[in-house]
Design a protein around this motif. Structure first.
Motif, PDB file in Angstrom:
ATOM      1  N   GLY A  56       0.819  -1.223  -0.028  1.00 27.00           N
ATOM      2  CA  GLY A  56      -0.103  -0.073  -0.156  1.00 27.00           C
ATOM      3  C   GLY A  56       0.867   1.421  -0.252  1.00 27.00           C
ATOM      4  N   MET A  57       1.734   1.526   0.548  1.00 31.03           N
ATOM      5  CA  MET A  57       2.698   2.402   0.674  1.00 31.03           C
ATOM      6  C   MET A  57       3.703   2.505  -0.651  1.00 31.03           C
ATOM      7  N   ARG A  58       3.939   1.528  -0.955  1.00 30.98           N
ATOM      8  CA  ARG A  58       4.589   1.552  -2.485  1.00 30.98           C
ATOM      9  C   ARG A  58       3.708   2.183  -3.265  1.00 30.98           C
ATOM     10  N   LEU A  59       2.484   1.654  -3.556  1.00 25.28           N
ATOM     11  CA  LEU A  59       1.749   2.339  -4.416  1.00 25.28           C
ATOM     12  C   LEU A  59       1.218   3.661  -4.208  1.00 25.28           C
ATOM     13  N   LEU A  60       0.955   4.115  -2.767  1.00 27.43           N
ATOM     14  CA  LEU A  60       0.572   5.375  -2.399  1.00 27.43           C
ATOM     15  C   LEU A  60       1.828   6.283  -3.129  1.00 27.43           C
ATOM     16  N   GLU A  61       2.872   6.003  -2.763  1.00 25.07           N
ATOM     17  CA  GLU A  61       4.325   6.789  -3.421  1.00 25.07           C
ATOM     18  C   GLU A  61       4.232   6.999  -4.731  1.00 25.07           C
ATOM     19  N   GLN A  62       3.891   5.676  -5.499  1.00 22.73           N
ATOM     20  CA  GLN A  62       3.727   6.025  -6.925  1.00 22.73           C
ATOM     21  C   GLN A  62       2.598   6.629  -7.521  1.00 22.73           C
ATOM     22  N   ALA A  63       1.537   6.555  -6.929  1.00 22.79           N
ATOM     23  CA  ALA A  63       0.309   7.762  -7.134  1.00 22.79           C
ATOM     24  C   ALA A  63       0.642   8.995  -6.954  1.00 22.79           C
ATOM     25  N   CYS A  64       1.250   9.219  -5.993  1.00 17.33           N
ATOM     26  CA  CYS A  64       1.627  10.585  -5.755  1.00 17.33           C
ATOM     27  C   CYS A  64       2.655  11.097  -6.586  1.00 17.33           C
ATOM     28  N   GLN A  65       3.765  10.273  -6.767  1.00 15.13           N
ATOM     29  CA  GLN A  65       4.699  10.766  -8.019  1.00 15.13           C
ATOM     30  C   GLN A  65       4.316  10.952  -9.102  1.00 15.13           C
ATOM     31  N   THR A  66       3.154  10.292  -9.546  1.00  9.24           N
ATOM     32  CA  THR A  66       2.584  10.524 -10.935  1.00  9.24           C
ATOM     33  C   THR A  66       1.786  11.644 -11.231  1.00  9.24           C
ATOM     34  N   ALA A  67       0.986  11.851  -9.716  1.00 13.49           N
ATOM     35  CA  ALA A  67       0.078  12.993  -9.985  1.00 13.49           C
ATOM     36  C   ALA A  67       0.821  14.238  -9.687  1.00 13.49           C
ATOM     37  N   SER A  68       2.061  14.296  -9.268  1.00 17.05           N
ATOM     38  CA  SER A  68       2.916  15.681  -9.303  1.00 17.05           C
ATOM     39  C   SER A  68       3.430  16.008 -10.378  1.00 17.05           C
ATOM     40  N   ARG A  69       3.380  15.152 -11.463  1.00 18.48           N
ATOM     41  CA  ARG A  69       3.910  15.570 -12.684  1.00 18.48           C
ATOM     42  C   ARG A  69       2.793  16.156 -13.712  1.00 18.48           C
ATOM     43  N   TRP A  70       1.350  16.028 -13.235  1.00 21.21           N
ATOM     44  CA  TRP A  70       0.445  16.130 -14.133  1.00 21.21           C
ATOM     45  C   TRP A  70       0.323  17.807 -14.542  1.00 21.21           C
TER      46      TRP A  70
END
Length: 247
Positions: A56-70
């Motif tokens: 869950g924490m790994r996927l949360l970080e992946q989601a936040c990393q992706t969103a930060s680039r939008w």
């Protein structure tokens, strides 16, 4: 360790404007033998083994990393990303600090993260630790919603006793929403209650334009489902986020 887990993203659409205001991050396992597996095929196992916590924490970080680039057009508010949090994660000491550290590392503003907890997870929030976690996150402007509302305990006390910003209606509740049925009346009452409490109502499982129109008429603010778009991987998000669609 092998990097087999990733995320697909499904749009969350403002029913009044047709604008994509956010996306839900949906876990996928690219299994070497069985191909792409949806969350329903492995999350229960991850919960039972306790692996849901690091996953869950790994996927949360992946989601936040992706969103930060939008990047979005000028004048449009930046979309948020919605991530599921399990009951086991909520019991983890230090979860709030870990999530805030992820936001700091990825550069994502807290108000662009939404956390979804299921009704069953909401039951455990009577535990002071879990409640304190939610309160700390909400205090930092992270949005919290109860997912799949209407499939479990449906305890209306959660709507005012927990620091939640809204609910996501279970797709089962949408049956007959575009017709004058008893289910339509139940939805009308539920949406009205949430409106009084100042909560956002998201409907998942929207498959037709008729359903979208009926939900908008009821006062539901956000829609999610195949009518608005199927889940896509991060490399196809740019066009989706710039899109405006009439429902």
């Amino acid at each position: 360790r092998r990097g087999e887990f990733t995320l697909a993203y499904q749009p969350l659409v403002d029913l009044a404007t047709g604008q994509v205001v956010g996306v839900e991050a949906l876990a996928r396992w690219h299994h070497p033998e069985h191909g792409a597996l949806g969350a329903d095929q492995f999350v229960e196992l991850a919960e039972d083994t306790g692996l849901i916590v690091p996953l869950g924490m790994r996927l949360l970080e992946q989601a936040c990393q992706t969103a930060s680039r939008w990047r979005v057009r000028a004048g449009n508010p930046p979309p948020y990303v919605s991530v599921n949090v399990s009951a086991r994660q909520l019991h983890r000491p230090g979860l709030a600090a870990e999530i805030l550290e992820v936001l700091d590392r990825t550069g994502l503003a807290p108000d662009r993260l939404q956390l979804e907890i299921t009704e069953s997870a909401a039951v455990v929030v009577s535990d002071r630790q879990a409640l304190g976690t939610l309160e700390a996150l909400a205090h930092r402007s992270i949005r919290i919603v109860i997912d799949d509302f209407g499939t479990g305990y449906s305890n209306f006390a959660y709507l005012h006793s927990l620091p939640v910003h809204g609910i996501k209606l279970a797709s089962q509740l949408l049956e007959g929403v575009d017709r004058r049925t008893a289910g339509h009346a139940v939805l009308n009452g539920l949406v009205s209650l949430c409106t009084i409490l100042g909560l956002t109502v998201t409907a998942e499982g929207v498959e037709t334009a008729a359903q979208a129109r009926a939900l908008r008429a009821l006062g539901c603010q956000i829609g999610q489902g195949w009518h608005f778009g199927r889940p896509v991987y991060a490399d196809r998000l740019a066009g989706l986020l710039a899109r405006r669609r009439s429902s």
